[in-house]
Design a protein around this motif. Structure first.
Motif, PDB file in Angstrom:
ATOM      1  N   ALA A   7       0.810  -1.218   0.000  1.00 18.13           N
ATOM      2  CA  ALA A   7       0.000   0.000   0.000  1.00 18.13           C
ATOM      3  C   ALA A   7       0.844   1.270   0.000  1.00 18.13           C
ATOM      4  O   ALA A   7       0.349   2.343  -0.317  1.00 18.13           O
ATOM      5  CB  ALA A   7      -0.940   0.008   1.199  1.00 18.13           C
ATOM      6  N   MET A   8       2.102   1.161   0.339  1.00 21.80           N
ATOM      7  CA  MET A   8       2.976   2.331   0.394  1.00 21.80           C
ATOM      8  C   MET A   8       3.937   2.368  -0.789  1.00 21.80           C
ATOM      9  O   MET A   8       4.854   3.165  -0.820  1.00 21.80           O
ATOM     10  CB  MET A   8       3.761   2.325   1.710  1.00 21.80           C
ATOM     11  N   GLY A   9       3.699   1.518  -1.764  1.00 24.19           N
ATOM     12  CA  GLY A   9       4.636   1.357  -2.866  1.00 24.19           C
ATOM     13  C   GLY A   9       4.352   2.224  -4.069  1.00 24.19           C
ATOM     14  O   GLY A   9       4.122   1.699  -5.152  1.00 24.19           O
ATOM     15  N   GLY A  10       4.383   3.534  -3.922  1.00 26.38           N
ATOM     16  CA  GLY A  10       4.195   4.381  -5.079  1.00 26.38           C
ATOM     17  C   GLY A  10       4.017   5.831  -4.694  1.00 26.38           C
ATOM     18  O   GLY A  10       3.892   6.172  -3.523  1.00 26.38           O
ATOM     19  N   ASP A  11       4.036   6.682  -5.697  1.00 28.15           N
ATOM     20  CA  ASP A  11       3.782   8.099  -5.460  1.00 28.15           C
ATOM     21  C   ASP A  11       2.354   8.270  -4.949  1.00 28.15           C
ATOM     22  O   ASP A  11       1.445   7.557  -5.366  1.00 28.15           O
ATOM     23  CB  ASP A  11       3.955   8.901  -6.752  1.00 28.15           C
ATOM     24  N   ASP A  12       2.162   9.199  -4.058  1.00 30.53           N
ATOM     25  CA  ASP A  12       0.852   9.507  -3.482  1.00 30.53           C
ATOM     26  C   ASP A  12       0.225   8.324  -2.743  1.00 30.53           C
ATOM     27  O   ASP A  12      -1.002   8.218  -2.659  1.00 30.53           O
ATOM     28  CB  ASP A  12      -0.110  10.033  -4.545  1.00 30.53           C
ATOM     29  N   ALA A  13       1.070   7.430  -2.246  1.00 30.63           N
ATOM     30  CA  ALA A  13       0.568   6.287  -1.477  1.00 30.63           C
ATOM     31  C   ALA A  13       0.184   6.760  -0.082  1.00 30.63           C
ATOM     32  O   ALA A  13       0.741   7.726   0.418  1.00 30.63           O
ATOM     33  CB  ALA A  13       1.651   5.215  -1.389  1.00 30.63           C
ATOM     34  N   PRO A  14      -0.760   6.172   0.565  1.00 29.59           N
ATOM     35  CA  PRO A  14      -1.516   5.009   0.129  1.00 29.59           C
ATOM     36  C   PRO A  14      -2.813   5.338  -0.612  1.00 29.59           C
ATOM     37  O   PRO A  14      -3.506   4.437  -1.054  1.00 29.59           O
ATOM     38  CB  PRO A  14      -1.833   4.298   1.442  1.00 29.59           C
ATOM     39  N   GLN A  19      -7.290   3.373  -3.931  1.00 29.61           N
ATOM     40  CA  GLN A  19      -8.240   3.601  -5.024  1.00 29.61           C
ATOM     41  C   GLN A  19      -8.089   2.533  -6.105  1.00 29.61           C
ATOM     42  O   GLN A  19      -9.085   2.031  -6.637  1.00 29.61           O
ATOM     43  CB  GLN A  19      -8.042   4.984  -5.617  1.00 29.61           C
ATOM     44  N   GLY A  20      -6.862   2.177  -6.423  1.00 32.61           N
ATOM     45  CA  GLY A  20      -6.616   1.132  -7.417  1.00 32.61           C
ATOM     46  C   GLY A  20      -7.110  -0.226  -6.960  1.00 32.61           C
ATOM     47  O   GLY A  20      -7.668  -0.995  -7.756  1.00 32.61           O
ATOM     48  N   ALA A  21      -6.933  -0.527  -5.685  1.00 31.82           N
ATOM     49  CA  ALA A  21      -7.414  -1.798  -5.140  1.00 31.82           C
ATOM     50  C   ALA A  21      -8.930  -1.872  -5.213  1.00 31.82           C
ATOM     51  O   ALA A  21      -9.494  -2.904  -5.583  1.00 31.82           O
ATOM     52  CB  ALA A  21      -6.931  -1.977  -3.708  1.00 31.82           C
ATOM     53  N   VAL A  32     -12.168 -12.345  -6.182  1.00 38.00           N
ATOM     54  CA  VAL A  32     -10.868 -11.690  -6.031  1.00 38.00           C
ATOM     55  C   VAL A  32     -10.847 -10.967  -4.687  1.00 38.00           C
ATOM     56  O   VAL A  32     -11.791 -10.269  -4.336  1.00 38.00           O
ATOM     57  CB  VAL A  32     -10.614 -10.688  -7.172  1.00 38.00           C
ATOM     58  N   GLN A  33      -9.759 -11.171  -3.954  1.00 38.55           N
ATOM     59  CA  GLN A  33      -9.537 -10.469  -2.693  1.00 38.55           C
ATOM     60  C   GLN A  33      -8.230  -9.706  -2.823  1.00 38.55           C
ATOM     61  O   GLN A  33      -7.280 -10.193  -3.425  1.00 38.55           O
ATOM     62  CB  GLN A  33      -9.392 -11.446  -1.539  1.00 38.55           C
ATOM     63  N   VAL A  34      -8.184  -8.528  -2.243  1.00 42.69           N
ATOM     64  CA  VAL A  34      -6.948  -7.748  -2.215  1.00 42.69           C
ATOM     65  C   VAL A  34      -6.506  -7.614  -0.766  1.00 42.69           C
ATOM     66  O   VAL A  34      -7.317  -7.320   0.109  1.00 42.69           O
ATOM     67  CB  VAL A  34      -7.142  -6.352  -2.851  1.00 42.69           C
ATOM     68  N   VAL A  35      -5.228  -7.864  -0.533  1.00 41.84           N
ATOM     69  CA  VAL A  35      -4.640  -7.701   0.791  1.00 41.84           C
ATOM     70  C   VAL A  35      -3.637  -6.560   0.690  1.00 41.84           C
ATOM     71  O   VAL A  35      -2.672  -6.643  -0.074  1.00 41.84           O
ATOM     72  CB  VAL A  35      -3.944  -8.994   1.261  1.00 41.84           C
ATOM     73  N   LEU A  36      -3.895  -5.492   1.415  1.00 37.45           N
ATOM     74  CA  LEU A  36      -3.017  -4.322   1.404  1.00 37.45           C
ATOM     75  C   LEU A  36      -2.070  -4.395   2.594  1.00 37.45           C
ATOM     76  O   LEU A  36      -2.508  -4.546   3.738  1.00 37.45           O
ATOM     77  CB  LEU A  36      -3.849  -3.047   1.482  1.00 37.45           C
ATOM     78  N   PHE A  37      -0.775  -4.276   2.320  1.00 38.92           N
ATOM     79  CA  PHE A  37       0.245  -4.287   3.355  1.00 38.92           C
ATOM     80  C   PHE A  37       0.766  -2.877   3.550  1.00 38.92           C
ATOM     81  O   PHE A  37       1.122  -2.203   2.576  1.00 38.92           O
ATOM     82  CB  PHE A  37       1.411  -5.207   2.958  1.00 38.92           C
ATOM     83  N   GLY A  38       0.789  -2.402   4.801  1.00 41.17           N
ATOM     84  CA  GLY A  38       1.283  -1.069   5.103  1.00 41.17           C
ATOM     85  C   GLY A  38       0.901  -0.695   6.518  1.00 41.17           C
ATOM     86  O   GLY A  38       0.320  -1.503   7.250  1.00 41.17           O
ATOM     87  N   PRO A  39       1.215   0.542   6.921  1.00 41.20           N
ATOM     88  CA  PRO A  39       0.823   0.991   8.254  1.00 41.20           C
ATOM     89  C   PRO A  39      -0.702   0.943   8.379  1.00 41.20           C
ATOM     90  O   PRO A  39      -1.411   1.696   7.704  1.00 41.20           O
ATOM     91  CB  PRO A  39       1.347   2.424   8.322  1.00 41.20           C
TER      92      PRO A  39
END
Length: 66
Positions: A7-14, A19-21, A32-39
């Motif tokens: 989730a922190m891997g890009g400009d303007d993250a998260p 939004q993309g997820a 489909v399931q999305v797992v977001l990793f981050g703070p």
């Protein structure tokens, strides 16, 4: 299918990653399931700010180090 995303891997993250997820899950054909990793606190705040995220299979795993 489960998809893991930094989730922190890009400009303007998260915000843009969340939004993309949300868009990916909405457009997915099935199961489909999305797992977001981050703070966790920051990622959950972004999810809460996105009305479309409610009820979607998006999970958060706390990864406090960025």
């Amino acid at each position: 299918m489960r998809i893991a995303v930094d989730a922190m891997g890009g400009d303007d993250a998260p915000s843009v990653v969340v939004q993309g997820a949300v868009q990916a899950v909405q457009q997915a054909s099935a199961d489909v399931q999305v797992v977001l990793f981050g703070p966790e606190e920051r990622v959950r705040a972004e999810l809460a700010a996105c009305d479309e995220a409610a009820g979607l299979p998006i999970h958060v795993v706390d990864a406090p180090e960025v």
